[in-house]
Design an enzyme around this catalytic site. Structure first.
Site, PDB file in Angstrom:
ATOM      1  N   CYS A   2       0.848  -1.191   0.000  1.00 42.94           N
ATOM      2  CA  CYS A   2       0.000   0.000   0.000  1.00 42.94           C
ATOM      3  C   CYS A   2       0.881   1.238   0.000  1.00 42.94           C
ATOM      4  O   CYS A   2       2.006   1.203   0.485  1.00 42.94           O
ATOM      5  CB  CYS A   2      -0.840   0.040   1.261  1.00 42.94           C
ATOM      6  SG  CYS A   2      -1.725  -1.466   1.583  1.00 42.94           S
ATOM      7  N   ARG A  27       3.181   0.012  -6.072  1.00 41.28           N
ATOM      8  CA  ARG A  27       3.259  -0.658  -4.769  1.00 41.28           C
ATOM      9  C   ARG A  27       2.011  -1.459  -4.437  1.00 41.28           C
ATOM     10  O   ARG A  27       2.053  -2.364  -3.609  1.00 41.28           O
ATOM     11  CB  ARG A  27       3.478   0.392  -3.672  1.00 41.28           C
ATOM     12  CG  ARG A  27       4.806   1.094  -3.760  1.00 41.28           C
ATOM     13  CD  ARG A  27       4.795   2.329  -2.901  1.00 41.28           C
ATOM     14  NE  ARG A  27       4.721   2.012  -1.499  1.00 41.28           N
ATOM     15  CZ  ARG A  27       5.739   2.141  -0.645  1.00 41.28           C
ATOM     16  NH1 ARG A  27       6.884   2.590  -1.063  1.00 41.28           N
ATOM     17  NH2 ARG A  27       5.605   1.833   0.610  1.00 41.28           N
ATOM     18  N   TRP A  76      -2.944  -2.813  -1.389  1.00 41.75           N
ATOM     19  CA  TRP A  76      -2.596  -4.192  -1.733  1.00 41.75           C
ATOM     20  C   TRP A  76      -3.135  -5.013  -0.571  1.00 41.75           C
ATOM     21  O   TRP A  76      -2.630  -4.937   0.536  1.00 41.75           O
ATOM     22  CB  TRP A  76      -1.076  -4.331  -1.849  1.00 41.75           C
ATOM     23  CG  TRP A  76      -0.619  -5.703  -2.222  1.00 41.75           C
ATOM     24  CD1 TRP A  76      -0.519  -6.218  -3.486  1.00 41.75           C
ATOM     25  CD2 TRP A  76      -0.170  -6.732  -1.335  1.00 41.75           C
ATOM     26  NE1 TRP A  76      -0.043  -7.508  -3.426  1.00 41.75           N
ATOM     27  CE2 TRP A  76       0.163  -7.844  -2.127  1.00 41.75           C
ATOM     28  CE3 TRP A  76      -0.045  -6.831   0.053  1.00 41.75           C
ATOM     29  CZ2 TRP A  76       0.642  -9.035  -1.584  1.00 41.75           C
ATOM     30  CZ3 TRP A  76       0.426  -8.018   0.604  1.00 41.75           C
ATOM     31  CH2 TRP A  76       0.763  -9.100  -0.219  1.00 41.75           C
ATOM     32  N   ASN A 102      -0.504   2.025   5.856  1.00 36.09           N
ATOM     33  CA  ASN A 102       0.305   0.993   5.211  1.00 36.09           C
ATOM     34  C   ASN A 102       0.959   0.192   6.321  1.00 36.09           C
ATOM     35  O   ASN A 102       1.571   0.764   7.217  1.00 36.09           O
ATOM     36  CB  ASN A 102       1.386   1.622   4.326  1.00 36.09           C
ATOM     37  CG  ASN A 102       2.339   0.568   3.764  1.00 36.09           C
ATOM     38  OD1 ASN A 102       1.939  -0.572   3.513  1.00 36.09           O
ATOM     39  ND2 ASN A 102       3.596   0.937   3.586  1.00 36.09           N
ATOM     40  N   GLY A 103       0.818  -1.128   6.255  1.00 31.80           N
ATOM     41  CA  GLY A 103       1.415  -1.971   7.295  1.00 31.80           C
ATOM     42  C   GLY A 103       0.411  -3.003   7.749  1.00 31.80           C
ATOM     43  O   GLY A 103      -0.586  -3.267   7.070  1.00 31.80           O
ATOM     44  N   GLU A 492      15.141 -18.491 -10.596  1.00 36.17           N
ATOM     45  CA  GLU A 492      14.665 -17.188 -11.064  1.00 36.17           C
ATOM     46  C   GLU A 492      13.714 -17.357 -12.260  1.00 36.17           C
ATOM     47  O   GLU A 492      12.683 -16.688 -12.340  1.00 36.17           O
ATOM     48  CB  GLU A 492      15.865 -16.296 -11.424  1.00 36.17           C
ATOM     49  CG  GLU A 492      15.550 -14.980 -12.091  1.00 36.17           C
ATOM     50  CD  GLU A 492      14.661 -14.042 -11.253  1.00 36.17           C
ATOM     51  OE1 GLU A 492      14.406 -14.333 -10.081  1.00 36.17           O
ATOM     52  OE2 GLU A 492      14.192 -13.042 -11.827  1.00 36.17           O
ATOM     53  N   LYS A 496       9.800 -16.169 -12.491  1.00 37.93           N
ATOM     54  CA  LYS A 496       9.275 -15.275 -13.535  1.00 37.93           C
ATOM     55  C   LYS A 496       8.020 -15.885 -14.151  1.00 37.93           C
ATOM     56  O   LYS A 496       7.031 -15.204 -14.357  1.00 37.93           O
ATOM     57  CB  LYS A 496      10.316 -15.058 -14.652  1.00 37.93           C
ATOM     58  CG  LYS A 496      11.464 -14.150 -14.309  1.00 37.93           C
ATOM     59  CD  LYS A 496      11.144 -12.669 -14.315  1.00 37.93           C
ATOM     60  CE  LYS A 496      10.834 -12.157 -12.953  1.00 37.93           C
ATOM     61  NZ  LYS A 496      11.862 -12.001 -11.992  1.00 37.93           N
ATOM     62  N   GLU A 499       4.995 -15.762 -11.681  1.00 37.26           N
ATOM     63  CA  GLU A 499       4.387 -14.478 -11.341  1.00 37.26           C
ATOM     64  C   GLU A 499       3.734 -13.780 -12.515  1.00 37.26           C
ATOM     65  O   GLU A 499       2.737 -13.098 -12.333  1.00 37.26           O
ATOM     66  CB  GLU A 499       5.377 -13.560 -10.620  1.00 37.26           C
ATOM     67  CG  GLU A 499       6.541 -13.124 -11.439  1.00 37.26           C
ATOM     68  CD  GLU A 499       7.512 -12.234 -10.665  1.00 37.26           C
ATOM     69  OE1 GLU A 499       7.118 -11.531  -9.755  1.00 37.26           O
ATOM     70  OE2 GLU A 499       8.709 -12.260 -11.023  1.00 37.26           O
ATOM     71  N   HIS A 515      15.949 -38.051  -7.593  1.00 37.64           N
ATOM     72  CA  HIS A 515      15.629 -38.346  -6.189  1.00 37.64           C
ATOM     73  C   HIS A 515      14.161 -38.074  -5.871  1.00 37.64           C
ATOM     74  O   HIS A 515      13.798 -37.948  -4.716  1.00 37.64           O
ATOM     75  CB  HIS A 515      16.532 -37.522  -5.259  1.00 37.64           C
ATOM     76  CG  HIS A 515      17.984 -37.862  -5.415  1.00 37.64           C
ATOM     77  ND1 HIS A 515      18.503 -39.087  -5.068  1.00 37.64           N
ATOM     78  CD2 HIS A 515      19.019 -37.146  -5.917  1.00 37.64           C
ATOM     79  CE1 HIS A 515      19.796 -39.109  -5.337  1.00 37.64           C
ATOM     80  NE2 HIS A 515      20.134 -37.936  -5.866  1.00 37.64           N
ATOM     81  N   LYS A 615       4.833  -4.259  -6.174  1.00 43.20           N
ATOM     82  CA  LYS A 615       6.256  -4.111  -6.470  1.00 43.20           C
ATOM     83  C   LYS A 615       7.107  -4.036  -5.218  1.00 43.20           C
ATOM     84  O   LYS A 615       8.191  -4.590  -5.150  1.00 43.20           O
ATOM     85  CB  LYS A 615       6.441  -2.845  -7.316  1.00 43.20           C
ATOM     86  CG  LYS A 615       7.866  -2.570  -7.741  1.00 43.20           C
ATOM     87  CD  LYS A 615       8.268  -3.471  -8.878  1.00 43.20           C
ATOM     88  CE  LYS A 615       9.709  -3.294  -9.306  1.00 43.20           C
ATOM     89  NZ  LYS A 615      10.203  -4.503  -9.984  1.00 43.20           N
TER      90      LYS A 615
HETATM   91  C1  F6R Z   1      10.150 -10.947  -8.624  1.00 41.50           C
HETATM   92  C2  F6R Z   1      10.290  -9.829  -7.735  1.00 41.50           C
HETATM   93  C3  F6R Z   1      10.278 -10.085  -6.272  1.00 41.50           C
HETATM   94  C4  F6R Z   1      11.293  -9.175  -5.565  1.00 41.50           C
HETATM   95  C5  F6R Z   1      11.179  -9.331  -4.052  1.00 41.50           C
HETATM   96  C6  F6R Z   1      12.211  -8.514  -3.310  1.00 41.50           C
HETATM   97  O1  F6R Z   1      10.187 -10.572  -9.961  1.00 41.50           O
HETATM   98  O2  F6R Z   1      10.387  -8.711  -8.158  1.00 41.50           O
HETATM   99  O3  F6R Z   1      10.522 -11.414  -5.978  1.00 41.50           O
HETATM  100  O4  F6R Z   1      12.571  -9.509  -5.999  1.00 41.50           O
HETATM  101  O5  F6R Z   1       9.905  -8.937  -3.630  1.00 41.50           O
HETATM  102  O6  F6R Z   1      12.091  -7.168  -3.643  1.00 41.50           O
HETATM  103  P1  F6R Z   1      13.303  -6.172  -3.436  1.00 41.50           P
HETATM  104  O7  F6R Z   1      14.381  -6.563  -4.359  1.00 41.50           O
HETATM  105  O8  F6R Z   1      12.739  -4.824  -3.735  1.00 41.50           O
HETATM  106  O9  F6R Z   1      13.717  -6.320  -2.006  1.00 41.50           O
END
Ligand code: F6R
Length: 620
Positions: A2, A27, A76, A102-103, A492, A496, A499, A515, A615
């Site tokens: 948020c 966010r 959020w 926010n929190g 990774e 991707k 998400e 295994h 984000k």
């Molecule tokens: C995936 C992604 C998240 C962030 C994670 C940490 O594409 O963006 O997994 O990497 O939330 O975020 P930061 O790097 O901002 O601490």
């Protein structure tokens, strides 16, 4: 997560607040709201909308409300679904005060039950609404003394919160409260801005103060007074805000993610150039007062502990190989969300390094605070100079990815990997295990890897969109395998795909397949195999791929030139030039990301703003 924005000043607040919210919308974007003391009616008025901020903006265009004091929120969801009722701002029983938050209020259920027993009526399923009612009750209990009521409020709230309160009978006042979640105040001329992030008001003022931990502020258009939770006055230190708001557009790309995938070569270049230009002052002191630290200090290093979440953790896992193999430094990358719940073994010569694109991730910040509590020094690698991590860690290294707007991290990941690679080589050089020419060559190789990343995008763009993505877009599950440094890269890739394309994906170290996970292999479960430039590693991965084919699995392979058997065995294949194994992941990154992007696009997903995500993850 948020974001909260508040404004008090000589202008009308609505457009200022909405603009601030739009800058922070990455966010959280499942609902939004705005409240102000409306100039026409002198009443506390509110508008809320489910969905993106544009829905709220539209609503406010049709039914305008405005005034010189206003607060806003993009949500959020944590407690309660995304709905009109759960959207912020929240109100007391008589709609005379309003709050954005926010929190997470951890004890909201107990507080809510108590307040309900006193007659308060709640209209939402959120934890945040409890703040409004508790403040209402505190005002009654303390003879409407705002200071006493605020102190009483914060003494009862458990959890993390950044909130802004507006009161109908105090039309020139905003109350800003901060515990754990960030909140900053922009000082203008006869106007003040409050926000979760300075980006909300960058360009409107160049003076900012970050509200210290566990403090609250009474903010008027020409004054700010700050107090601890024990009601002791606090002197705020004003800083020069050198963050510019660069209105980022998609520059002709269909999505931010696509644009950011294509920005990676230049982001690596900028990150490494900045690092090289500041070689002797690389690890900046966050308070900018002390001199920078020489690498000579790092000669005392005996081990490195990297902390991060999600993609940043994956970059850290890749970094393990750089530090161990180049600098001879035992290194582990831990998930920040788990780290502080494990037994902690303090070690004097361990360097703790938090990696975070945003510098605001609550789990990472809490891990850093835990380390500070243990007397450990910390450093951070982050992309945001104005972030909380930069302020709280002793030293920092900035990546220069530029603003990353898509929720899925792309260029931030590559610059984190580049930063770790550069640091490992630089430390090895300082420690005498790598020569100057070796160190220079490592920089050249890194820049070349960025070049190869971009070449891969050009080479495979149409193959991805026309052939590979259509072949896999309908799959509902996916397995990824890699070995050594390509295993965290597989993690990774799986993240991707999950998400942005909502496909269940799992990554395994290739050797683990037999295994257990091999039982999952069938025609409907493709396996993406990330090979490795090292011949021994390649042979092992080839065997793993053969085991998959023998069980009628489909293999999509990322291989290196000359790895003929794997090229022939795979159903679809991307071939990359041979580079040092450490840089193999950089070279493969662009094509991997573009493939996930193309699959998500074919599935009609909201690529830049995937469902349920945000984000910047500012709650634990
Ligand atoms: C995936 C992604 C998240 C962030 C994670 C940490 O594409 O963006 O997994 O990497 O939330 O975020 P930061 O790097 O901002 O601490």
């Amino acid at each position: 997560m948020c974001s909260v924005v508040g404004y008090v000043g000589h202008r009308q607040s609505c457009s200022v607040v909405l603009e601030g919210l739009s800058r922070l919308e990455y966010r959280g974007y499942d609902s939004a709201g705005f409240a102000c003391i409306d100039t026409r009616t002198q009443q506390l008025s509110c508008a809320k909308a489910v969905g993106k901020l544009s829905s709220l903006t539209q609503q406010l265009q049709q039914n305008p409300i405005d005034g010189s004091v206003g607060i806003g929120h993009t949500r959020w969801a944590t407690h309660g679904v995304a709905s009109q009722a759960n959207a912020h701002p929240h109100f007391d029983c008589f709609k005379t005060l309003s709050v954005v938050h926010n929190g997470i209020i951890e004890n909201y259920q107990a507080l809510k039950a108590e307040l309900e027993s006193k007659g308060h009526v709640f209209v939402s399923a959120t934890d945040s609404e409890v703040i409004a009612h508790l403040f209402e009750q505190s005002l009654v209990d303390h003879g409407h003394c705002i200071s006493k009521a605020t102190t009483a409020l914060v003494s009862q709230l458990h959890g993390a919160y950044a909130c802004i309160i507006v009161m109908q009978n105090q039309p020139d006042l905003l109350i800003a409260i901060r515990k754990s979640s960030p909140l900053c105040i922009g000082f203008g001329t006869q106007e003040m801005f409050i926000a979760s992030d300075v980006l909300a008001f960058a360009g409107k003022t160049d003076k900012v103060a970050f509200l210290p931990e566990q403090t609250y502020a009474f903010v008027k258009q020409d004054s700010v007074s700050v107090y601890t939770f024990n009601n002791e006055p606090v002197a705020l230190s004003l800083q020069k805000l050198d963050v510019a708001w660069l209105a980022t557009d998609k520059a002709g790309y269909e999505h931010y993610m696509l644009k950011e995938i294509y920005e990676q070569k230049s982001a690596i270049y900028k990150t490494i150039t900045a690092a090289c230009q500041n070689e002797d002052s690389l690890w900046h002191f966050a308070n900018d007062q002390a001199k920078s630290l020489s690498f000579a200090d790092d000669k005392q290093l005996k081990s490195l502990k990297i902390l991060g979440c999600g993609t940043s953790w994956h970059a850290g896992r890749i970094g393990e190989f750089f530090f161990e193999e180049v600098a001879g430094l035992p290194t582990t990358a831990a998930l920040a969300s788990e780290f502080r719940y494990r037994t902690f073994f303090p070690s004097k010569n361990t360097l703790y390094c938090a990696i975070s694109q945003s510098g605001e991730t609550a789990d990472t910040l809490e891990a850093v605070r835990f380390l500070h509590g243990q007397g450990c020094a910390t450093t951070t690698i982050t992309n945001v100079a104005s972030s909380t991590l930069v302020r709280e860690c002793g030293r920092y290294f900035l990546t220069h990815a530029g603003p990353e707007m898509a929720v899925a991290s792309t260029k931030a990941f590559t610059t984190q990997v580049a930063a770790l690679y550069w640091l490992a080589n630089r430390i090895a050089y300082e420690q005498g295990t790598v020569t100057l020419s070796g160190y220079n060559a490592s920089n050249d190789a890194l820049l070349m890897a960025g070049e190869l990343l971009e070449n891969g995008l050009e080479t495979y763009r149409s193959y991805i969109f026309q052939t590979v993505a259509p072949a896999y877009a309908a799959c509902e599950k996916f397995i990824f395998i890699g070995r050594h440094i390509t295993y965290p890269f597989a993690l990774e890739a799986a993240l991707k795909l999950k998400e942005i394309a909502y496909i269940f994906s799992q990554a395994y170290p290739a050797g683990e397949l037999k295994h257990g996970p091999l039982a999952l292999i069938d025609e409907d479960t493709p396996v993406c195999v990330f090979s490795h430039p090292d011949p021994i590693m390649y042979q092992k991965i080839l065997s793993n791929a053969q085991e998959i084919k023998a069980r009628k699995g489909r293999v999509l392979a990322f291989v290196f030139e000359g790895q003929t058997e794997l090229i022939q065995l795979a159903d679809h294949v991307f071939v990359f030039p041979i580079v040092h194994p450490h840089l193999s992941v950089v070279v493969m990154t662009g094509v991997m990301q573009l493939l996930m992007y193309a699959i998500a696009k074919l599935r009609g997903c909201d690529i830049d703003r995937p469902r349920n995500l945000a984000k910047s993850v500012t709650v634990e």
